[in-house]
Design an enzyme around this catalytic site. Sequence first.
Site, mmCIF file in Angstrom:
data_model
loop_
_atom_site.group_PDB
_atom_site.id
_atom_site.type_symbol
_atom_site.label_atom_id
_atom_site.label_comp_id
_atom_site.label_asym_id
_atom_site.label_seq_id
_atom_site.Cartn_x
_atom_site.Cartn_y
_atom_site.Cartn_z
ATOM 1 N N ASP A 1 0.195 -4.200 -6.972
ATOM 2 C CA ASP A 1 1.048 -5.435 -6.707
ATOM 3 C C ASP A 1 1.413 -5.468 -4.959
ATOM 4 O OD1 ASP A 1 2.852 -7.346 -6.208
ATOM 5 O OD2 ASP A 1 4.169 -6.730 -7.888
ATOM 6 N N SER B 1 10.399 -11.248 -9.847
ATOM 7 C CA SER B 1 10.411 -11.098 -8.478
ATOM 8 C C SER B 1 11.978 -11.482 -7.808
ATOM 9 C CB SER B 1 9.213 -12.194 -7.814
ATOM 10 O OG SER B 1 9.240 -11.814 -6.410
ATOM 11 N N HIS C 1 1.118 -9.660 -8.804
ATOM 12 C CA HIS C 1 2.482 -9.968 -8.555
ATOM 13 C C HIS C 1 3.093 -10.737 -9.858
ATOM 14 C CE1 HIS C 1 6.492 -9.239 -7.112
ATOM 15 N NE2 HIS C 1 6.681 -10.695 -6.797
#
Length: 271
Positions: free
Chosen positions: A216, A94, A244
């Site tokens: 996601d 991320s 995610h």
Amino acid sequence: MDIQRRNNVQVHGEGTSTLVFSHGFGCDQTMWHYLFQHFTSRFRVVLYDLVGAGGSDLDAYESAKYGSLAGYARDLNDVIDHFGRGPVIVVGHSVSAMIGALADRLHPDRIAAHVMVGPSPCYIDCEGYVGGFTLEDIHSLLHTLDSNYLGWSSAMAPAIMGSPGQPALGDELTNSFCRTEPEIAKQFARVTFLSDNREDIAGLDTPTLILQSSDDLIAPLEVGRYMHATLPNSVFHLVDNVGHCPHMSAPAACAEAMDDFLKPWVGENVD
């Protein structure tokens, strides 16, 4: 400066190349436990916590330094310089995918490759770009987080995790969010969700594997495809996963894709 203490650095495994695992917002290095052990027989594996998360030294947190992702990128380069051996591959989840890209820009040629898990250079939709959220969405998210961080964490973490059929993973992520010191988490959320790193990744030619979940909430498919189009030496791999955090909910699929991508950096000491 005691970098090991500042970032709670832990080193595992043996190998002539190093994998540095860097976690996402609301997480800490323990989120990698489903994945990192797969690599310890072939690589030196370095785990660390971003300052403000996990077992990091909270006294090292400075709001000015960490008011942008650049502060975290400088820390990552410190970790690489002190604990990296041989070629270094950064595995960033991320926001840490962008931290890795910024660290690469600060010290070109120090990072041999990137594995970006659910990366996003910008979360906000704008002309010609789909980030997944409107600016109003992000402001609403940050307002809710500011007013009730624990409540926000309890509601959002299971949605971010996704992974229907594995509720324990949602609980694990919720607990991680709730362990984070709220004031630090609030600033990091603003830094994360309001950053725009599209110019920083444009033309970055370091070999990169993009691991994109098929569904996601945070980094939709359009973002993964944008990353692939923008990074000239990238490989795009779609993981059949809802959520995610495919490194937690689909670790075998992630490991398989990483094994193929990492072949050039596997040392001779491997069977």
